[in-house]
Write a protein that holds these residues in place. Sequence first.
Motif, PDB file in Angstrom:
ATOM      1  N   TRP A 215       2.366 -15.343  -7.396  1.00  0.00           N
ATOM      2  CA  TRP A 215       1.855 -16.367  -6.600  1.00  0.00           C
ATOM      3  C   TRP A 215       0.254 -16.631  -6.236  1.00  0.00           C
ATOM      4  N   GLY A 216      -0.334 -15.833  -7.423  1.00  0.00           N
ATOM      5  CA  GLY A 216      -1.768 -16.111  -7.289  1.00  0.00           C
ATOM      6  C   GLY A 216      -2.219 -15.084  -5.953  1.00  0.00           C
ATOM      7  N   VAL A 217      -1.622 -14.444  -5.335  1.00  0.00           N
ATOM      8  CA  VAL A 217      -1.695 -13.538  -4.257  1.00  0.00           C
ATOM      9  C   VAL A 217      -2.195 -12.021  -4.900  1.00  0.00           C
ATOM     10  N   GLU A 218      -3.328 -11.359  -4.103  1.00  0.00           N
ATOM     11  CA  GLU A 218      -3.652 -10.112  -4.559  1.00  0.00           C
ATOM     12  C   GLU A 218      -2.738  -8.965  -4.253  1.00  0.00           C
ATOM     13  N   PRO A 219      -1.900  -8.257  -4.916  1.00  0.00           N
ATOM     14  CA  PRO A 219      -0.863  -7.285  -4.112  1.00  0.00           C
ATOM     15  C   PRO A 219      -1.418  -6.146  -3.837  1.00  0.00           C
ATOM     16  N   LEU A 220      -1.184  -5.559  -2.575  1.00  0.00           N
ATOM     17  CA  LEU A 220      -1.375  -4.246  -2.058  1.00  0.00           C
ATOM     18  C   LEU A 220      -0.185  -3.544  -1.946  1.00  0.00           C
ATOM     19  N   ASP A 221       0.006  -2.465  -2.648  1.00  0.00           N
ATOM     20  CA  ASP A 221       0.843  -1.672  -2.918  1.00  0.00           C
ATOM     21  C   ASP A 221       1.051  -0.733  -1.563  1.00  0.00           C
ATOM     22  N   ARG A 222       1.972  -0.958  -0.888  1.00  0.00           N
ATOM     23  CA  ARG A 222       1.883   0.004   0.329  1.00  0.00           C
ATOM     24  C   ARG A 222       2.367   1.406  -0.024  1.00  0.00           C
ATOM     25  N   GLY A 223       2.882   1.609  -0.947  1.00  0.00           N
ATOM     26  CA  GLY A 223       3.221   3.146  -1.619  1.00  0.00           C
ATOM     27  C   GLY A 223       1.907   3.829  -1.605  1.00  0.00           C
ATOM     28  N   THR A 224       0.974   3.353  -2.206  1.00  0.00           N
ATOM     29  CA  THR A 224      -0.279   4.092  -2.605  1.00  0.00           C
ATOM     30  C   THR A 224      -1.524   3.658  -1.645  1.00  0.00           C
ATOM     31  N   GLN A 225      -1.387   2.355  -1.073  1.00  0.00           N
ATOM     32  CA  GLN A 225      -2.551   2.063  -0.274  1.00  0.00           C
ATOM     33  C   GLN A 225      -2.362   1.960   1.279  1.00  0.00           C
ATOM     34  N   ASP A 226      -3.181   2.118   2.129  1.00  0.00           N
ATOM     35  CA  ASP A 226      -3.341   1.751   3.455  1.00  0.00           C
ATOM     36  C   ASP A 226      -4.046   0.592   3.795  1.00  0.00           C
ATOM     37  N   TRP A 227      -3.591  -0.336   4.218  1.00  0.00           N
ATOM     38  CA  TRP A 227      -4.365  -1.532   4.364  1.00  0.00           C
ATOM     39  C   TRP A 227      -5.182  -1.290   5.928  1.00  0.00           C
ATOM     40  N   ALA A 228      -4.973  -0.282   6.354  1.00  0.00           N
ATOM     41  CA  ALA A 228      -5.140  -0.144   8.129  1.00  0.00           C
ATOM     42  C   ALA A 228      -6.176   1.083   7.935  1.00  0.00           C
ATOM     43  N   ASP A 229      -6.784   1.329   6.972  1.00  0.00           N
ATOM     44  CA  ASP A 229      -7.530   2.507   6.964  1.00  0.00           C
ATOM     45  C   ASP A 229      -8.999   2.200   7.324  1.00  0.00           C
ATOM     46  N   GLY A 230      -9.429   0.879   7.446  1.00  0.00           N
ATOM     47  CA  GLY A 230     -10.701   0.598   7.941  1.00  0.00           C
ATOM     48  C   GLY A 230     -11.845   0.129   6.586  1.00  0.00           C
ATOM     49  N   ALA A 231     -11.372   0.393   5.409  1.00  0.00           N
ATOM     50  CA  ALA A 231     -12.094   0.354   4.347  1.00  0.00           C
ATOM     51  C   ALA A 231     -12.218  -1.358   4.053  1.00  0.00           C
ATOM     52  N   ARG A 232     -11.473  -2.085   4.435  1.00  0.00           N
ATOM     53  CA  ARG A 232     -11.475  -3.413   4.160  1.00  0.00           C
ATOM     54  C   ARG A 232     -11.110  -4.214   5.423  1.00  0.00           C
ATOM     55  N   ARG A 233     -11.632  -5.445   5.513  1.00  0.00           N
ATOM     56  CA  ARG A 233     -11.171  -6.054   6.625  1.00  0.00           C
ATOM     57  C   ARG A 233     -10.771  -7.690   6.279  1.00  0.00           C
ATOM     58  N   TRP A 234      -9.964  -8.112   6.999  1.00  0.00           N
ATOM     59  CA  TRP A 234      -9.502  -9.574   6.680  1.00  0.00           C
ATOM     60  C   TRP A 234      -9.923 -10.585   7.982  1.00  0.00           C
ATOM     61  N   ASP A 235     -10.005 -11.690   7.804  1.00  0.00           N
ATOM     62  CA  ASP A 235     -10.244 -12.616   8.958  1.00  0.00           C
ATOM     63  C   ASP A 235      -9.049 -12.953   9.666  1.00  0.00           C
ATOM     64  N   VAL A 236      -7.941 -12.969   8.808  1.00  0.00           N
ATOM     65  CA  VAL A 236      -6.775 -13.120   9.470  1.00  0.00           C
ATOM     66  C   VAL A 236      -5.679 -12.149   8.899  1.00  0.00           C
ATOM     67  N   VAL A 237      -4.775 -11.148   9.907  1.00  0.00           N
ATOM     68  CA  VAL A 237      -3.775 -10.643   9.627  1.00  0.00           C
ATOM     69  C   VAL A 237      -2.453 -11.379  10.073  1.00  0.00           C
ATOM     70  N   LEU A 238      -1.388 -11.429   8.960  1.00  0.00           N
ATOM     71  CA  LEU A 238      -0.188 -11.818   9.567  1.00  0.00           C
ATOM     72  C   LEU A 238       0.560 -10.685   9.598  1.00  0.00           C
ATOM     73  N   ASP A 239       1.298 -10.087  10.707  1.00  0.00           N
ATOM     74  CA  ASP A 239       1.930  -8.860  10.763  1.00  0.00           C
ATOM     75  C   ASP A 239       3.330  -8.889  10.819  1.00  0.00           C
ATOM     76  N   VAL A 240       3.840  -8.804   9.544  1.00  0.00           N
ATOM     77  CA  VAL A 240       5.333  -9.395   9.349  1.00  0.00           C
ATOM     78  C   VAL A 240       6.221  -8.027   9.332  1.00  0.00           C
ATOM     79  N   ALA A 241       5.754  -7.079   8.905  1.00  0.00           N
ATOM     80  CA  ALA A 241       6.479  -5.708   8.488  1.00  0.00           C
ATOM     81  C   ALA A 241       5.753  -4.333   8.873  1.00  0.00           C
ATOM     82  N   GLY A 242       6.491  -3.507   9.077  1.00  0.00           N
ATOM     83  CA  GLY A 242       5.970  -2.116   9.427  1.00  0.00           C
ATOM     84  C   GLY A 242       5.712  -1.612  10.678  1.00  0.00           C
ATOM     85  N   ASN A 243       5.545  -2.454  11.693  1.00  0.00           N
ATOM     86  CA  ASN A 243       5.360  -2.183  13.172  1.00  0.00           C
ATOM     87  C   ASN A 243       3.874  -1.195  13.321  1.00  0.00           C
ATOM     88  N   PRO A 244       2.978  -1.917  12.846  1.00  0.00           N
ATOM     89  CA  PRO A 244       1.726  -1.034  12.870  1.00  0.00           C
ATOM     90  C   PRO A 244       1.149  -1.174  14.295  1.00  0.00           C
TER      91      PRO A 244
END
Length: 348
Positions: A215-244
């Motif tokens: 879909w032209g979306v950059e994939p982030l593999d949750r098996g190998t990467q942690d989006w919440a480690d603070g290394a990267r930030r987003w303007d909007v986070v839609l929290d659909v899964a995982g109960n962080p």
Amino acid sequence: MPAELSAEPSTEESSEPSRHRPSPAAGTMRAAVRERYGSADVVHVADVPRPLPRRGEVLVEVRAAGLDRGTVHLMTGLPLLGRLAFGLRRPRNPVLGMELAGTVVAVGPDVTRFVAGDEVYGAGRGSFAELAVASEKQLARKPANLSFAQAAIVPVSGCTALQALDLARAGADQDVLVTGASGGVGSFAAQLARARGARVTGVASTAKTDLVAAWGVEPLDRGTQDWADGARRWDVVLDVAGNPPVSSLRRALTPGGTAVIVGGEEGGRLTGGLGRQLSALAVSPFVRERLAVVLGVTRAADLDRLAALLEAGDVVPALDRTYPLAEAADAVRALEAGAVRGKVAVVP
Ligand SMILES: NC(=O)c1ccc[n+]([C@@H]2O[C@H](COP(=O)([O-])OP(=O)(O)OC[C@H]3O[C@@H](n4cnc5c(N)ncnc54)[C@H](OP(=O)(O)O)[C@@H]3O)[C@@H](O)[C@H]2O)c1
């Protein structure tokens, strides 16, 4: 003028392959039902009374029904809080399913927008059946370019995704992260954000990153990467899964950024993670990030907005496969096993 109320199903020929149609004489229809809450093992096909549309309601011959997470919650009766609305000891309506696409058979009093023969999509009561009733307010014309199965997986997931993006005020030139991007809500949210001109990152398991990338979306593999480690930030986070935890959402946001909590499984048997949502709302006024919670509603105006985007090809429903009605329980098992890419539909 609305068609006169009639319980007779449409006799018009379909352009799709021949299929079992309800017998007008029988007064019953086939449906995937469960008489008690439980696992997919409680789901079976039975003959049940045909529904009749009440004031403001439409009777639809279901051509396909989408399977969304909410339907699984209504099957299990979990979280327990939901039983207050849907039946304490057993489900009030034994027929499973909400999302549908099909053909209007009859309309109840005061229905003004539809007549018999119209092809519609939306949310109804008990869509895993040959016939279902739906409020006129939760139906819209089916996007002309979609099959019934494609259209059937849109209503609940698509409206929730759209409303979550609206709440986040997501727009062009923003960096947007969508968790659960390979699933029902996430697949629409990621594509809708792209259609708004945002740069979108979609969290998915390793086996589904290719779906998200398409879909032209950059994939982030949750098996190998942690989006919440603070290394990267987003303007909007839609929290659909995982109960962080709320702290993870805040860590992933730019200063002034917005997180919208949509859902997530494994939030607990009693409330399904409501505590996390309440704490996000409580904290939000006191922190620099904006934390919000969406409660999706399937409504005609948003179905019309989605139809325009679907017909323009800006969003394509991620239909994995269809299941015949008799295999509705297998469809639920596949969703629970994490085996679905996007969504599946049940065809009566
Ligand atoms: N607020 C509302 O109004 C509303 C409306 C609809 C749904 N919901 C809720 O939102 C949630 C998502 O619904 P949905 O229909 O999109 O469900 P879904 O189709 O099952 O999609 C969820 C996705 O989450 C991913 N996932 C599974 N386990 C995960 C984990 N531990 N960590 C991170 N990701 C995980 C899966 O993809 P991968 O295997 O690729 O990771 C899956 O595709 C559900 O909890 C649902 O009840 C809320």
